[in-house]
Write an enzyme that holds these catalytic residues in place. Sequence first.
Site, PDB file in Angstrom:
ATOM      1  N   ASP A   1       3.353  16.626  -7.498  1.00 10.85           N
ATOM      2  CA  ASP A   1       2.994  17.265  -6.229  1.00 10.85           C
ATOM      3  C   ASP A   1       1.972  18.366  -6.498  1.00 10.85           C
ATOM      4  O   ASP A   1       1.830  18.845  -7.626  1.00 10.85           O
ATOM      5  CB  ASP A   1       4.236  17.857  -5.557  1.00 10.85           C
ATOM      6  CG  ASP A   1       4.089  17.985  -4.045  1.00 10.85           C
ATOM      7  OD1 ASP A   1       4.731  17.220  -3.305  1.00 10.85           O
ATOM      8  OD2 ASP A   1       3.313  18.866  -3.592  1.00 10.85           O
TER       9      ASP A   1
ATOM     10  N   ASP B   1      -3.809  17.407  -8.025  1.00 10.19           N
ATOM     11  CA  ASP B   1      -4.337  16.692  -6.871  1.00 10.19           C
ATOM     12  C   ASP B   1      -4.661  15.265  -7.289  1.00 10.19           C
ATOM     13  O   ASP B   1      -5.520  15.037  -8.156  1.00 10.19           O
ATOM     14  CB  ASP B   1      -5.591  17.396  -6.356  1.00 10.19           C
ATOM     15  CG  ASP B   1      -6.020  16.910  -4.987  1.00 10.19           C
ATOM     16  OD1 ASP B   1      -5.737  15.748  -4.647  1.00 10.19           O
ATOM     17  OD2 ASP B   1      -6.652  17.701  -4.254  1.00 10.19           O
TER      18      ASP B   1
ATOM     19  N   ASN C   1       3.869   8.312  -2.376  1.00  6.56           N
ATOM     20  CA  ASN C   1       4.388   8.946  -1.160  1.00  6.56           C
ATOM     21  C   ASN C   1       3.534  10.103  -0.662  1.00  6.56           C
ATOM     22  O   ASN C   1       3.564  10.414   0.534  1.00  6.56           O
ATOM     23  CB  ASN C   1       5.811   9.457  -1.439  1.00  6.56           C
ATOM     24  CG  ASN C   1       6.333  10.339  -0.335  1.00  6.56           C
ATOM     25  OD1 ASN C   1       6.700   9.889   0.730  1.00  6.56           O
ATOM     26  ND2 ASN C   1       6.359  11.648  -0.594  1.00  6.56           N
TER      27      ASN C   1
ATOM     28  N   TYR D   1      -6.058   9.289  10.030  1.00  8.26           N
ATOM     29  CA  TYR D   1      -4.720   8.951   9.541  1.00  8.26           C
ATOM     30  C   TYR D   1      -4.378   7.500   9.864  1.00  8.26           C
ATOM     31  O   TYR D   1      -3.825   6.784   9.023  1.00  8.26           O
ATOM     32  CB  TYR D   1      -3.697   9.902  10.154  1.00  8.26           C
ATOM     33  CG  TYR D   1      -2.312   9.801   9.564  1.00  8.26           C
ATOM     34  CD1 TYR D   1      -2.008  10.456   8.376  1.00  8.26           C
ATOM     35  CD2 TYR D   1      -1.304   9.083  10.203  1.00  8.26           C
ATOM     36  CE1 TYR D   1      -0.726  10.392   7.833  1.00  8.26           C
ATOM     37  CE2 TYR D   1      -0.024   9.012   9.674  1.00  8.26           C
ATOM     38  CZ  TYR D   1       0.257   9.667   8.491  1.00  8.26           C
ATOM     39  OH  TYR D   1       1.528   9.597   7.963  1.00  8.26           O
TER      40      TYR D   1
ATOM     41  N   LYS E   1      -3.593   4.670   6.981  1.00  6.61           N
ATOM     42  CA  LYS E   1      -2.305   3.989   6.875  1.00  6.61           C
ATOM     43  C   LYS E   1      -2.427   2.485   7.132  1.00  6.61           C
ATOM     44  O   LYS E   1      -1.660   1.697   6.558  1.00  6.61           O
ATOM     45  CB  LYS E   1      -1.297   4.630   7.821  1.00  6.61           C
ATOM     46  CG  LYS E   1      -0.922   6.054   7.428  1.00  6.61           C
ATOM     47  CD  LYS E   1      -0.336   6.130   6.018  1.00  6.61           C
ATOM     48  CE  LYS E   1       0.143   7.530   5.659  1.00  6.61           C
ATOM     49  NZ  LYS E   1       0.748   7.607   4.312  1.00  6.61           N
TER      50      LYS E   1
END
Length: 260
Positions: free
Chosen positions: A44, A70, A97, A163, A167
Amino acid sequence: MSASPGPGRPGPARGVVVTGAASGIGRTAALRFAALGDGVLVVDLDADGTARTVEDVRSAGGRAVGLCGDLIEHSVVDEVARRAVAEFGRIDVVVNNAGVMDRMSAVHETDDAEWERVIAVNLTAPFLLTRAVLPHMLAAGSGVLVFTGSEAGLRGGAAGAAYTAAKHGVAGLVRNLAVMYRGRGVRANAVAPGPVRTGMRVSPRPDADGPRVVGPLVASGSGRLGEAEEAAAAIVFLASDDASFVNGAVLPVDDGWSAV
């Protein structure tokens, strides 16, 4: 924590990478994998959150190591793959994720910075990490890739342009991976959560058309907020032997929103 087999899970402990694991769905998935006896690499940008997840796993008797960076940077991606092999000797499962929201902007309201960041984090970074770990999985003849998609990858009215495009791209990537590698022991699937109670924040532009158009659609169709545990449970299932014949699926975890 015991490494004994649990439901739908092989005996030997696996090497698992979970990105975006400092909070929300990723954190919960990391804790679930560790509870099954798997070694987990927690990845993360949030250093404090990463440390908390690692500490919680270790406090419960599990094995976890943290890595901050990153994932749109090639050097970070390469380090994730190297570190997982160094720590666990193998890469059995990768959970792509990590993600960021857009500002619910329509195309004419989306500037280059918003588009490029959302596409980079949500689509390019999972591609880069998948490409980095595939040689290890192919050499082993086995591996599982699980992506966190979104309801926005199943419809056009759940987020802004960036977004939504990202996706939808994740769904396409998953299906292509399934076709390309199904004969070589590697499976790829995704979960597509609806609204989930996590730390991800949406900061829509109040003066924009996008939130005005999309907001009522989300409010009218999405139902209750999901919990991170519900999405994480689906991720762990897709990574398990119980899902050994599931490949190329995008599994809605949305209380039926995709069926409306």
